[in-house]
Design an enzyme around this catalytic site. Structure first.
Site, mmCIF file in Angstrom:
data_model
loop_
_atom_site.group_PDB
_atom_site.id
_atom_site.type_symbol
_atom_site.label_atom_id
_atom_site.label_comp_id
_atom_site.label_asym_id
_atom_site.label_seq_id
_atom_site.Cartn_x
_atom_site.Cartn_y
_atom_site.Cartn_z
ATOM 1 N N TYR A 54 31.884 32.140 30.576
ATOM 2 C CA TYR A 54 32.657 33.350 30.304
ATOM 3 C C TYR A 54 34.054 33.012 29.804
ATOM 4 C CZ TYR A 54 35.278 32.301 34.537
ATOM 5 O OH TYR A 54 36.069 31.677 35.473
ATOM 6 N N PHE A 64 43.037 35.139 30.394
ATOM 7 C CA PHE A 64 43.499 34.855 31.761
ATOM 8 C C PHE A 64 42.583 33.862 32.492
ATOM 9 C CE2 PHE A 64 40.976 38.777 31.973
ATOM 10 C CZ PHE A 64 40.017 38.445 32.934
ATOM 11 N N ASP A 65 41.378 33.636 31.983
ATOM 12 C CA ASP A 65 40.480 32.659 32.616
ATOM 13 C C ASP A 65 39.306 32.375 31.686
ATOM 14 O OD1 ASP A 65 39.480 30.901 34.470
ATOM 15 O OD2 ASP A 65 38.578 32.425 35.757
ATOM 16 N N ILE A 85 32.951 40.821 40.636
ATOM 17 C CA ILE A 85 33.368 42.208 40.435
ATOM 18 C C ILE A 85 32.167 43.060 40.002
ATOM 19 C CG2 ILE A 85 35.777 41.663 39.926
ATOM 20 C CD1 ILE A 85 35.143 41.870 36.967
ATOM 21 N N TYR A 111 39.411 44.753 39.045
ATOM 22 C CA TYR A 111 40.296 44.413 40.163
ATOM 23 C C TYR A 111 41.158 45.582 40.614
ATOM 24 C CZ TYR A 111 38.737 39.681 39.239
ATOM 25 O OH TYR A 111 37.956 38.559 39.068
ATOM 26 N N PHE A 127 35.295 40.616 28.865
ATOM 27 C CA PHE A 127 34.673 39.319 29.132
ATOM 28 C C PHE A 127 33.625 39.018 28.065
ATOM 29 C CE2 PHE A 127 36.231 40.195 33.420
ATOM 30 C CZ PHE A 127 36.637 38.945 33.848
#
Length: 205
Positions: A54, A64-65, A85, A111, A127
């Site tokens: 991902y 962010f990731d 999530i 979140y 994502f």
């Protein structure tokens, strides 16, 4: 003046409808299939152990990731069990191995208002995900409730001795019956009389 007011009112109502539709769209999980393999023997289902690559970004494009970072492996988790999530649990169900999707996840499926780490509160997340592997509960030796299945019984080897006995017993019986029948119908031999044989005369000197 009445016509202008009517047009203005209609435009205002249309604008409200469009805004409402856009808000509803943003409040729902959006799943965009970017690639799907032709061969898909099974799809990821709730309870499967999945491995997913991902990359997560904010609406402004900030990453962010990402599991695609050098040295990292795909994330692995059990699907549909709240390990990730809600947007992931819902968005990865039905994927084929090798399939790529874009998930647009609203805050209440991500979140929430509190955020997490570099993710601000109330953020809509995007994502890019790729399903690398999916293992079913049965393949893991578990039932639908996650309990371990009893081991399968090993197949018993073929009892060749028993088979030979089954074949040999009828064969012996047939032979015995045959021998008895032959003995019953066989002609009896004439009795031998002692001294009935001719003696060779001795030569006179």
């Amino acid at each position: 003046m009445y016509i202008i007011n009517s047009v203005t009112c209609a435009c205002f109502l249309l604008s409200l409808c469009m805004t409402s539709a856009e808000a509803k769209k943003k409040a729902e999980l959006q799943i965009i299939t970017e690639y799907k393999p032709d061969d898909c023997p099974r799809q990821a289902a709730s309870g499967d152990a999945v491995h997913v690559h991902y990359t997560g970004t904010l609406e402004d494009g900030t990453v962010f990731d990402s599991s695609r970072t050098e040295g990292r492996d795909p994330i692995s988790f059990q699907l549909g069990q709240g390990r990730v999530i809600k947007g992931w649990d819902d968005g990865i169900v039905g994927m084929c191995v090798g399939e790529k999707r874009k998930l647009v996840i609203p805050p209440h499926l991500g979140y929430g208002d509190q955020g997490a780490g570099p993710i601000p509160g109330g953020a809509t997340l995007e994502f890019d995900v790729e399903l690398m592997r999916a293992i079913s509960l049965a393949d893991m030796g578990l039932d639908a409730e996650g309990n371990e299945l009893p081991p399968k019984k090993a197949e018993e080897p073929t009892d060749y001795k028993f088979i030979l006995k089954l074949v040999a017993i009828p064969a012996i019986a047939v032979y015995v019956i045959y021998a008895l029948v032959v003995k019953m119908f066989k002609e009896p031999e004439a009795p031998k009389v002692k001294g009935s044989q001719k003696k060779t005369p001795k030569k006179q000197k």
